[in-house]
Design a protein around this motif. Structure first.
Motif, PDB file in Angstrom:
ATOM      1  N   VAL A  29       0.863  -1.193   0.000  1.00  0.00           N
ATOM      2  CA  VAL A  29       0.000   0.000   0.000  1.00  0.00           C
ATOM      3  C   VAL A  29       0.891   1.232   0.000  1.00  0.00           C
ATOM      4  CG1 VAL A  29      -1.659   1.323   1.384  1.00  0.00           C
ATOM      5  CG2 VAL A  29      -1.891  -1.172   1.165  1.00  0.00           C
ATOM      6  N   HIS A  30       0.564   2.212  -0.818  1.00  0.00           N
ATOM      7  CA  HIS A  30       1.373   3.426  -0.829  1.00  0.00           C
ATOM      8  C   HIS A  30       0.630   4.644  -0.297  1.00  0.00           C
ATOM      9  CE1 HIS A  30      -0.656   4.869  -4.505  1.00  0.00           C
ATOM     10  NE2 HIS A  30      -0.465   3.673  -5.026  1.00  0.00           N
ATOM     11  N   SER A  31      -0.721   4.616  -0.291  1.00  0.00           N
ATOM     12  CA  SER A  31      -1.432   5.781   0.237  1.00  0.00           C
ATOM     13  C   SER A  31      -2.850   5.404   0.640  1.00  0.00           C
ATOM     14  CB  SER A  31      -1.470   6.905  -0.802  1.00  0.00           C
ATOM     15  OG  SER A  31      -2.146   6.495  -1.973  1.00  0.00           O
ATOM     16  N   ILE A  32      -3.406   6.222   1.521  1.00  0.00           N
ATOM     17  CA  ILE A  32      -4.773   6.038   2.020  1.00  0.00           C
ATOM     18  C   ILE A  32      -5.477   7.392   1.979  1.00  0.00           C
ATOM     19  CG2 ILE A  32      -6.201   5.407   4.007  1.00  0.00           C
ATOM     20  CD1 ILE A  32      -3.918   3.539   4.886  1.00  0.00           C
ATOM     21  N   THR A  33      -6.616   7.420   1.289  1.00  0.00           N
ATOM     22  CA  THR A  33      -7.431   8.630   1.234  1.00  0.00           C
ATOM     23  C   THR A  33      -8.570   8.502   2.245  1.00  0.00           C
ATOM     24  OG1 THR A  33      -6.945   8.919  -1.112  1.00  0.00           O
ATOM     25  CG2 THR A  33      -8.855  10.107  -0.240  1.00  0.00           C
ATOM     26  N   ARG A  34      -8.710   9.500   3.060  1.00  0.00           N
ATOM     27  CA  ARG A  34      -9.753   9.490   4.093  1.00  0.00           C
ATOM     28  C   ARG A  34     -10.845  10.486   3.705  1.00  0.00           C
ATOM     29  NH1 ARG A  34      -8.272  11.356   9.189  1.00  0.00           N
ATOM     30  NH2 ARG A  34      -6.641  12.717   8.371  1.00  0.00           N
ATOM     31  N   HIS A  35     -12.088  10.088   3.893  1.00  0.00           N
ATOM     32  CA  HIS A  35     -13.197  11.025   3.711  1.00  0.00           C
ATOM     33  C   HIS A  35     -14.292  10.686   4.711  1.00  0.00           C
ATOM     34  CE1 HIS A  35     -15.399   7.930   1.390  1.00  0.00           C
ATOM     35  NE2 HIS A  35     -14.236   7.705   0.786  1.00  0.00           N
ATOM     36  N   SER A  36     -15.305  11.491   4.765  1.00  0.00           N
ATOM     37  CA  SER A  36     -16.306  11.365   5.826  1.00  0.00           C
ATOM     38  C   SER A  36     -17.071  10.054   5.771  1.00  0.00           C
ATOM     39  CB  SER A  36     -17.295  12.536   5.747  1.00  0.00           C
ATOM     40  OG  SER A  36     -17.959  12.546   4.486  1.00  0.00           O
ATOM     41  N   ALA A  37     -17.208   9.456   4.588  1.00  0.00           N
ATOM     42  CA  ALA A  37     -18.007   8.245   4.450  1.00  0.00           C
ATOM     43  C   ALA A  37     -17.168   6.975   4.396  1.00  0.00           C
ATOM     44  CB  ALA A  37     -18.877   8.334   3.194  1.00  0.00           C
TER      45      ALA A  37
ATOM     46  N   GLY B  47       6.739   1.950  10.012  1.00  0.00           N
ATOM     47  CA  GLY B  47       6.243   1.671   8.679  1.00  0.00           C
ATOM     48  C   GLY B  47       5.149   2.620   8.246  1.00  0.00           C
ATOM     49  N   VAL B  48       4.335   3.072   9.207  1.00  0.00           N
ATOM     50  CA  VAL B  48       3.244   3.998   8.877  1.00  0.00           C
ATOM     51  C   VAL B  48       3.806   5.303   8.311  1.00  0.00           C
ATOM     52  CG1 VAL B  48       1.211   5.211   9.773  1.00  0.00           C
ATOM     53  CG2 VAL B  48       1.796   2.949  10.657  1.00  0.00           C
ATOM     54  N   GLN B  49       5.023   5.653   8.716  1.00  0.00           N
ATOM     55  CA  GLN B  49       5.654   6.867   8.187  1.00  0.00           C
ATOM     56  C   GLN B  49       5.760   6.847   6.665  1.00  0.00           C
ATOM     57  OE1 GLN B  49       9.198   8.499  10.153  1.00  0.00           O
ATOM     58  NE2 GLN B  49       9.037   6.846  11.637  1.00  0.00           N
ATOM     59  N   HIS B  50       5.817   5.661   6.088  1.00  0.00           N
ATOM     60  CA  HIS B  50       6.027   5.529   4.648  1.00  0.00           C
ATOM     61  C   HIS B  50       4.715   5.519   3.865  1.00  0.00           C
ATOM     62  CE1 HIS B  50      10.358   4.744   5.107  1.00  0.00           C
ATOM     63  NE2 HIS B  50      10.016   4.084   6.194  1.00  0.00           N
ATOM     64  N   LEU B  51       3.591   5.589   4.567  1.00  0.00           N
ATOM     65  CA  LEU B  51       2.294   5.690   3.900  1.00  0.00           C
ATOM     66  C   LEU B  51       1.902   7.162   3.762  1.00  0.00           C
ATOM     67  CD1 LEU B  51       0.251   2.909   5.757  1.00  0.00           C
ATOM     68  CD2 LEU B  51       1.501   2.717   3.603  1.00  0.00           C
ATOM     69  N   ARG B  52       1.306   7.505   2.640  1.00  0.00           N
ATOM     70  CA  ARG B  52       0.779   8.854   2.451  1.00  0.00           C
ATOM     71  C   ARG B  52      -0.703   8.862   2.802  1.00  0.00           C
ATOM     72  NH1 ARG B  52       3.239   8.249  -2.503  1.00  0.00           N
ATOM     73  NH2 ARG B  52       1.218   8.377  -3.564  1.00  0.00           N
ATOM     74  N   PHE B  53      -1.101   9.842   3.590  1.00  0.00           N
ATOM     75  CA  PHE B  53      -2.506   9.996   3.971  1.00  0.00           C
ATOM     76  C   PHE B  53      -3.027  11.318   3.408  1.00  0.00           C
ATOM     77  CE2 PHE B  53      -0.987   6.946   7.036  1.00  0.00           C
ATOM     78  CZ  PHE B  53      -2.070   6.126   7.290  1.00  0.00           C
ATOM     79  N   ASP B  54      -4.242  11.256   2.902  1.00  0.00           N
ATOM     80  CA  ASP B  54      -4.894  12.454   2.378  1.00  0.00           C
ATOM     81  C   ASP B  54      -6.329  12.492   2.917  1.00  0.00           C
ATOM     82  OD1 ASP B  54      -5.614  14.707   0.977  1.00  0.00           O
ATOM     83  OD2 ASP B  54      -5.929  13.639  -0.916  1.00  0.00           O
ATOM     84  N   PRO B  55      -6.649  13.437   3.811  1.00  0.00           N
ATOM     85  CA  PRO B  55      -5.725  14.429   4.374  1.00  0.00           C
ATOM     86  C   PRO B  55      -4.719  13.790   5.329  1.00  0.00           C
ATOM     87  CG  PRO B  55      -7.838  14.530   5.485  1.00  0.00           C
ATOM     88  CD  PRO B  55      -8.022  13.561   4.344  1.00  0.00           C
ATOM     89  N   GLU B  56      -3.694  14.547   5.668  1.00  0.00           N
ATOM     90  CA  GLU B  56      -2.659  14.060   6.567  1.00  0.00           C
ATOM     91  C   GLU B  56      -3.236  13.667   7.918  1.00  0.00           C
ATOM     92  OE1 GLU B  56       0.497  13.473   6.125  1.00  0.00           O
ATOM     93  OE2 GLU B  56       0.738  14.280   4.104  1.00  0.00           O
ATOM     94  N   LEU B  57      -2.587  12.734   8.574  1.00  0.00           N
ATOM     95  CA  LEU B  57      -2.965  12.398   9.940  1.00  0.00           C
ATOM     96  C   LEU B  57      -2.684  13.590  10.847  1.00  0.00           C
ATOM     97  CD1 LEU B  57      -1.499   8.783  10.210  1.00  0.00           C
ATOM     98  CD2 LEU B  57      -3.878   9.424   9.833  1.00  0.00           C
ATOM     99  N   PRO B  58      -3.407  13.697  11.967  1.00  0.00           N
ATOM    100  CA  PRO B  58      -3.170  14.824  12.872  1.00  0.00           C
ATOM    101  C   PRO B  58      -1.746  14.809  13.421  1.00  0.00           C
ATOM    102  CG  PRO B  58      -4.626  13.199  13.886  1.00  0.00           C
ATOM    103  CD  PRO B  58      -4.483  12.812  12.446  1.00  0.00           C
ATOM    104  N   GLN B  59      -1.284  15.976  13.811  1.00  0.00           N
ATOM    105  CA  GLN B  59       0.109  16.140  14.211  1.00  0.00           C
ATOM    106  C   GLN B  59       0.477  15.267  15.397  1.00  0.00           C
ATOM    107  OE1 GLN B  59       2.547  17.748  12.538  1.00  0.00           O
ATOM    108  NE2 GLN B  59       3.855  16.715  14.030  1.00  0.00           N
TER     109      GLN B  59
END
Length: 468
Positions: free
Chosen positions: A258-266, A290-302
């Motif tokens: 897995v290279h990225s995860i897109t998050r949305h309200s649904a 390992g989670v550092q190497h995944l891209r999240f959109d939007p980004e995970l909270p700080q």
């Protein structure tokens, strides 16, 4: 991307180690549709079994304790057999160039020996017993006192919110190693203590996190005092992951990083090289590193990002030395040993259940010993010969697995750097909306063990089920 490349499931699990597979099994048992995405061409994570002829060798995690009920439950459910590992015979302790054998005491002694008020009385007793254990009285007192102090400190740490503990800021501002420097000024005591914890925690980890980690074991003194019932898988530790994977059938997809995860309200969309998976929720069952190497959109909270960046992995090598038989048993030895040698902290009997071969196994810290494989081999065989006699110098086979070289492993274990817990004020297991976290690093019980990996996976699955 065409619709042929888009799949819909209830939950995506990222990571096909024991934790991710346990999460998937739990969800499927409750009627949920899942897919498990594993980056490697195999399942099992840090469990990895190979064969040398008919002899099974574990190159990663190995041991199951009687308290790990979840491991026994899953093994029974999936036809995986465990057996009690050999513990008969004397345990060897090698310190100050002297090797002597003894049998374990009991955990009550740990507590009593650690009590400062009793130390004047215990000192003359320990001076007498040290002639059999090869440890000076002061060394024994320091080790037992440190174990007792750790138990007492760990008991003050709230499991769900370590940052609310008394003196949390102070505990989180210093390293585990600096605390050990104070508690164990004797080099022999320090090395013996570290031999018990080799591979679990880096010395640079926060003392607060170390206490949280060790608190998931219950009483540290009870665990170390033994003799504990220790079990292994007859077909190797990876057998459990393989059985879980077979039960999940085509829900498990290997060689699919897995290279990225897109998050949305649904829901979420999980992106691989060739496919996208749309789901209500995702369980990320890999190391915080390992989670550092995944891209999240939007980004995970700080605060979550802080934990990932603060994760300090421990690297190490697993050694298996194969002989024609477990010859040490004939001499009344258990095959287990601890040493004060940095390069080889300890060895244990990892022979098959039928005793048709002898296997000595050990964990070598990645930051110690020679960088040359040949020199490491000579050192390990020299130590094993010192412990178990001249037959140990002539193995049939010698295997070393360097976990730092394993893709997507991100270390053996690890810990959080100083300041991370009190700054983030959250645990690595805490969900972020529809993103849940599993993996042994997030366990509530037995962090660092296979039982902890299972607990973490099933806990994350229960979070998903509770969310509806």
């Amino acid at each position: 991307m065409s619709k042929n490349h888009l799949r819909r499931v209830d939950t995506v699990i990222v990571g096909g180690g024991v934790s991710g597979l346990a999460a998937a099994r739990r969800l499927v048992d409750h009627g949920r549709s899942v897919v498990v995405l594993e980056a490697l061409p195999r399942v099992g994570g840090r469990t990895l079994t190979k064969r040398e002829g008919e002899t099974v060798l574990d190159e990663g995690a190995t041991l199951i304790y009687r308290a790990h009920d979840n491991a026994f439950r899953l093994a029974r459910a999936h036809g995986v057999e465990l057996f009690e590992s050999n513990a008969e015979g004397r345990f060897l302790l090698h310190t100050a160039r002297t090797t002597r054998g003894f049998r374990y005491g009991n955990s009550r002694a740990m507590t009593l020996f650690g009590a400062p008020a009793l130390r004047p009385l215990l000192r003359p007793i320990l001076r007498l017993t040290s002639r059999w254990t090869a440890l000076p009285a002061e060394t024994m007192l320091q080790v037992l006192g440190a174990v007792s102090a750790l138990d007492k400190l760990a008991a003050t740490i709230p499991a769900s919110a370590p940052w609310t503990a008394p003196d949390a800021n102070l505990l989180d501002s210093r390293t585990f190693g600096s605390w050990l420097d104070e508690q164990l000024p004797d080099p022999g005591a320090r090395q013996l203590f570290e031999a018990n914890f080799a591979g679990y925690l880096p010395e640079t980890t926060s003392l607060l996190f170390a206490l949280h980690f060790l608190g998931t074991w219950g009483s540290i003194g009870s665990l170390l005092a033994g003799p504990a019932q220790v079990y292994r898988f007859r077909g190797g530790a990876q057998e459990l992951a393989l059985a879980l994977s077979r039960s999940l059938s085509d829900r498990v997809v290997v060689a699919s990083p897995v290279h990225s995860i897109t998050r949305h309200s649904a829901g979420v969309v999980v992106h691989c090289a060739e496919t996208e998976f749309e789901a209500d929720r995702v369980i990320v069952a890999i190391s915080p590193a390992g989670v550092q190497h995944l891209r999240f959109d939007p980004e995970l909270p700080q605060d979550r990002v802080t934990l990932q960046h603060a994760w300090q992995p421990v690297h190490g090598r697993k050694v298996n030395i194969v002989y024609d038989e477990p010859f040490w048993r004939q001499a009344g030895l258990s095959g287990s040993a601890l040493t004060d040698l940095d390069a080889v902290p300890g060895l244990l009997d990892a022979s098959p259940a039928d005793g048709n071969a002898g296997v000595l196994s050990g964990y070598l810290p990645g930051d110690r010993g020679s960088a040359d494989p040949g020199e490491r081999r000579r050192t390990v065989l020299s130590v094993s010969t010192t412990l178990f006699g001249p037959r140990a110098a002539e193995p049939l086979h010698y295997h070393e697995k360097n976990w730092e070289d394993e893709p997507f492993a991100y270390g053996c274990e690890g810990g959080l750097a100083v300041g991370a817990l009190t700054s983030a004020r959250r645990l690595p297991k805490t969900p972020v909306g529809r993103v849940h976290f599993a993996g042994v690093e997030t366990a509530d019980a037995w962090m660092g063990f296979l039982g902890g990996a299972i607990q973490a996976g099933e806990r994350a699955a229960d979070e998903v089920l509770a969310a509806g």
